[in-house]
Design a protein around this motif. Sequence first.
Motif, PDB file in Angstrom:
ATOM      1  N   GLN A 114       0.817  -1.212   0.000  1.00 40.69           N
ATOM      2  CA  GLN A 114       0.000   0.000   0.000  1.00 40.69           C
ATOM      3  C   GLN A 114       0.847   1.256   0.000  1.00 40.69           C
ATOM      4  O   GLN A 114       0.379   2.315  -0.414  1.00 40.69           O
ATOM      5  CB  GLN A 114      -0.920   0.011   1.221  1.00 40.69           C
ATOM      6  N   ILE A 115       2.062   1.141   0.496  1.00 39.87           N
ATOM      7  CA  ILE A 115       2.998   2.269   0.439  1.00 39.87           C
ATOM      8  C   ILE A 115       4.345   1.740  -0.052  1.00 39.87           C
ATOM      9  O   ILE A 115       4.590   0.529  -0.045  1.00 39.87           O
ATOM     10  CB  ILE A 115       3.167   2.963   1.819  1.00 39.87           C
ATOM     11  N   ARG A 116       5.203   2.659  -0.481  1.00 47.95           N
ATOM     12  CA  ARG A 116       6.538   2.300  -0.956  1.00 47.95           C
ATOM     13  C   ARG A 116       7.572   2.691   0.083  1.00 47.95           C
ATOM     14  O   ARG A 116       7.391   3.682   0.794  1.00 47.95           O
ATOM     15  CB  ARG A 116       6.857   3.074  -2.240  1.00 47.95           C
ATOM     16  N   TRP A 158       5.020  -3.552  -3.983  1.00 52.37           N
ATOM     17  CA  TRP A 158       4.344  -2.311  -4.380  1.00 52.37           C
ATOM     18  C   TRP A 158       3.616  -2.497  -5.715  1.00 52.37           C
ATOM     19  O   TRP A 158       4.242  -2.847  -6.728  1.00 52.37           O
ATOM     20  CB  TRP A 158       5.367  -1.169  -4.475  1.00 52.37           C
ATOM     21  N   ASN A 159       2.301  -2.302  -5.699  1.00 55.44           N
ATOM     22  CA  ASN A 159       1.454  -2.412  -6.901  1.00 55.44           C
ATOM     23  C   ASN A 159       1.672  -3.713  -7.656  1.00 55.44           C
ATOM     24  O   ASN A 159       1.567  -3.736  -8.882  1.00 55.44           O
ATOM     25  CB  ASN A 159       1.734  -1.228  -7.839  1.00 55.44           C
ATOM     26  N   THR A 193       0.338  -7.264  -8.329  1.00 58.29           N
ATOM     27  CA  THR A 193      -0.837  -8.118  -8.117  1.00 58.29           C
ATOM     28  C   THR A 193      -0.449  -9.578  -7.887  1.00 58.29           C
ATOM     29  O   THR A 193      -1.167 -10.319  -7.219  1.00 58.29           O
ATOM     30  CB  THR A 193      -1.805  -8.019  -9.314  1.00 58.29           C
ATOM     31  N   PHE A 198      -7.501  -2.608  -1.747  1.00 59.22           N
ATOM     32  CA  PHE A 198      -6.271  -2.430  -2.523  1.00 59.22           C
ATOM     33  C   PHE A 198      -5.178  -3.413  -2.120  1.00 59.22           C
ATOM     34  O   PHE A 198      -4.027  -3.254  -2.515  1.00 59.22           O
ATOM     35  CB  PHE A 198      -5.785  -0.980  -2.410  1.00 59.22           C
ATOM     36  N   VAL A 244      -5.923  -7.063  -7.903  1.00 60.46           N
ATOM     37  CA  VAL A 244      -6.463  -6.323  -9.046  1.00 60.46           C
ATOM     38  C   VAL A 244      -5.710  -5.006  -9.124  1.00 60.46           C
ATOM     39  O   VAL A 244      -5.576  -4.320  -8.106  1.00 60.46           O
ATOM     40  CB  VAL A 244      -7.976  -6.045  -8.864  1.00 60.46           C
ATOM     41  N   GLY A 245      -5.213  -4.678 -10.309  1.00 54.87           N
ATOM     42  CA  GLY A 245      -4.494  -3.416 -10.470  1.00 54.87           C
ATOM     43  C   GLY A 245      -5.395  -2.237 -10.125  1.00 54.87           C
ATOM     44  O   GLY A 245      -6.610  -2.292 -10.340  1.00 54.87           O
ATOM     45  N   ARG A 246      -4.792  -1.193  -9.610  1.00 56.37           N
ATOM     46  CA  ARG A 246      -5.610  -0.051  -9.178  1.00 56.37           C
ATOM     47  C   ARG A 246      -6.349   0.626 -10.331  1.00 56.37           C
ATOM     48  O   ARG A 246      -7.513   0.984 -10.171  1.00 56.37           O
ATOM     49  CB  ARG A 246      -4.736   0.959  -8.435  1.00 56.37           C
ATOM     50  N   TYR A 293      -9.242  -1.521 -11.047  1.00 58.12           N
ATOM     51  CA  TYR A 293     -10.226  -1.403  -9.964  1.00 58.12           C
ATOM     52  C   TYR A 293     -11.040  -0.126 -10.132  1.00 58.12           C
ATOM     53  O   TYR A 293     -12.269  -0.149 -10.045  1.00 58.12           O
ATOM     54  CB  TYR A 293      -9.535  -1.405  -8.588  1.00 58.12           C
ATOM     55  N   SER A 336      -2.935   4.809  -9.266  1.00 58.20           N
ATOM     56  CA  SER A 336      -1.902   3.769  -9.250  1.00 58.20           C
ATOM     57  C   SER A 336      -0.611   4.279  -8.611  1.00 58.20           C
ATOM     58  O   SER A 336       0.184   3.488  -8.116  1.00 58.20           O
ATOM     59  CB  SER A 336      -1.643   3.252 -10.660  1.00 58.20           C
ATOM     60  N   PHE A 337      -0.404   5.596  -8.628  1.00 56.61           N
ATOM     61  CA  PHE A 337       0.807   6.141  -8.010  1.00 56.61           C
ATOM     62  C   PHE A 337       0.568   6.567  -6.563  1.00 56.61           C
ATOM     63  O   PHE A 337       1.508   6.899  -5.853  1.00 56.61           O
ATOM     64  CB  PHE A 337       1.306   7.356  -8.801  1.00 56.61           C
ATOM     65  N   ARG A 338      -0.666   6.557  -6.157  1.00 59.17           N
ATOM     66  CA  ARG A 338      -0.986   7.077  -4.842  1.00 59.17           C
ATOM     67  C   ARG A 338      -0.736   6.038  -3.757  1.00 59.17           C
ATOM     68  O   ARG A 338      -1.017   4.863  -3.931  1.00 59.17           O
ATOM     69  CB  ARG A 338      -2.456   7.490  -4.799  1.00 59.17           C
ATOM     70  N   GLU A 339      -0.196   6.491  -2.637  1.00 59.92           N
ATOM     71  CA  GLU A 339       0.044   5.586  -1.522  1.00 59.92           C
ATOM     72  C   GLU A 339      -1.133   5.639  -0.563  1.00 59.92           C
ATOM     73  O   GLU A 339      -1.663   6.709  -0.284  1.00 59.92           O
ATOM     74  CB  GLU A 339       1.314   5.988  -0.783  1.00 59.92           C
ATOM     75  N   MET A 340      -1.506   4.478  -0.082  1.00 59.98           N
ATOM     76  CA  MET A 340      -2.600   4.392   0.889  1.00 59.98           C
ATOM     77  C   MET A 340      -1.967   4.351   2.279  1.00 59.98           C
ATOM     78  O   MET A 340      -1.851   3.295   2.891  1.00 59.98           O
ATOM     79  CB  MET A 340      -3.454   3.147   0.661  1.00 59.98           C
TER      80      MET A 340
END
Lengths: 309, 269
Positions: free
Chosen positions: A52-54, A68-69, A71, B105, B109-111, B114, B256-260
């Motif tokens: 969820q974060i890098r 990171w990202n 799947t 997230f 599934v890719g953001r 989604y 897709s670049f945003r951090e949760m």
Amino acid sequence: MNPIIQAENVSRFYGIILGLNNVSFAVRPGITGVVGQNGAGKTTLFRLLTGQIRQSSGSLRIFGQSPWNNTAVKARIGYCPETEELPGSLRPLEWLGGLGMISGFGAAESRVRAEAMLGRVRLAPEHWRKPLGAFSKGMRQRVKLAQCLLHEPDLVILDEPMNGLDPVGREDFANVLRDLAAGGRSVVISSHILHDLEALCGEFLLLKWGRIPRSANEALSQESRARWPESTIFRCGSPERLARYLFEERLIRGCEIAEETGVLQVRWSEPDRFYRDFHRFLLESGVAIFEVRSAVASLEKAIETPPTL
Amino acid sequence: MSVPGSTSGSTRPSPGWLRAWGGIWRLTAGRFLNLRHAAALAGMVALLLLIAIWSSSFHRPLTAGQYVGWVCSFYLCFVIPIFVLISGGGAIREDMRPGAADYLFTRPVGRPVYLALRYAAHMACTQADYLLAFAVLIGFGLFRGVPGMLSMAPLLLTGQVAAIATYEALGFLFGVLTSRYVIVGLGYIAVVELGIGNIPTQINRIAIARAVKNMVPPYSAHTGGQVGSWAAAAPTAAALAAACVVLVAVAGTFLSFREMAGGESREDL
């Protein structure tokens, strides 16, 4: 065994706020406990692990890949967050069914899985038709665990999952985790209920102020935890008489007596000698013993130790 | 929590966008199909009907131009932009809250996928909601004997569908970009839709409301198109559809670049 999670010099900063600071560790299959006080960086670590974060710097690999990202990594991870927020208008089967389909199950299979998981976490079927907003804290924890196990993850990450569970619920929970570990899954769990964690986990990762202090983590290693406690508490008929006897046997180097409550706390000079033959020593002392317990659990001790890096 | 229920022998799921669509649709529709939402929708439709009765009371007899003009300028270009934009922004923003992002997230599934699926599901549910309002407005027009009401209904409906789809996409983009999507959205409507959109030069083409007005019968006549012509409405509908695709793609890229991060410190970004 190859590590499932491998972190090298990982740091994470939120602007000027420190999340994790240059931590390196490896997590191997089995149940690993992540311990640390509030603000130690546990949730930051879990958010990094779940992609969820890098990280701000360093390298983090799960199953050999960056999370990171990714799947492919997410398909193998199940995450049970600390937050108790659930979509209040949905019912558990609706919610789990939807999440199951997002994870890749077909509609019918997702429903079957949802029912199986709710049964597995022992959420009584009469609650399945209630909206999640009407659930108690303990019931929410069970549903959260069910969603985490829904898609057969290889790595289960649980952030404070035992909050709000009664002792029976915690034991049930621990049994599920042991079953997962026995089935070859890896579990990473954080909890403030340290004695439960100590009974459950084979390995520990101690976080302090965003760092992993080496000395404290060595104190939590399996070899260290196998050693006898350095301090022991006795509840007995005559603490003074027991203390005199243990001094005469040159077993202890110091003690504290609370005569009115019948409690004696001793600091061992030779714990190995006492514990090897404790029944003989206690019989020879002639004092009625009601309770013997370690003064400080190794986890508590490690957390309370001042940071040594 | 029983160990015998273990399903370790079963097969691992195979993630894909089609199954993900099913899951996202379920979760989205579940939020729309409840009594609270039904009550809010009924209240909104009742209020809309009261406003229609009040505003039409000044015109006796009520002509097609007057009534459709009111439907277009008030309902399609004022009510729908505000409510749909806020609803779209709220939908994606709700998914980005720590309590939801942790469950959504962390799935395979890719953001961007989604977001696109969530947009499609939420847009479909919103369309269904506004069908009821549309039916009430058409029904009221028929009740008041507005000439040609039924024949104008299909193009009006097309305009509504296009407006909802586009404002929803814009709402999603605002929701991804900022937690203050309501303020940004209202500002956008005031400046672009009500301000720039009414300037009589070519710059007014950037306003979605202007495009929607061009699609419906009385306005197409003003702009030189054929009254009630599908051929005149088609290019505008295609342009709005393209705008939706672009807006959703941009929102997906930002997501897709945003951090949760989840913390309060990040929540206001």
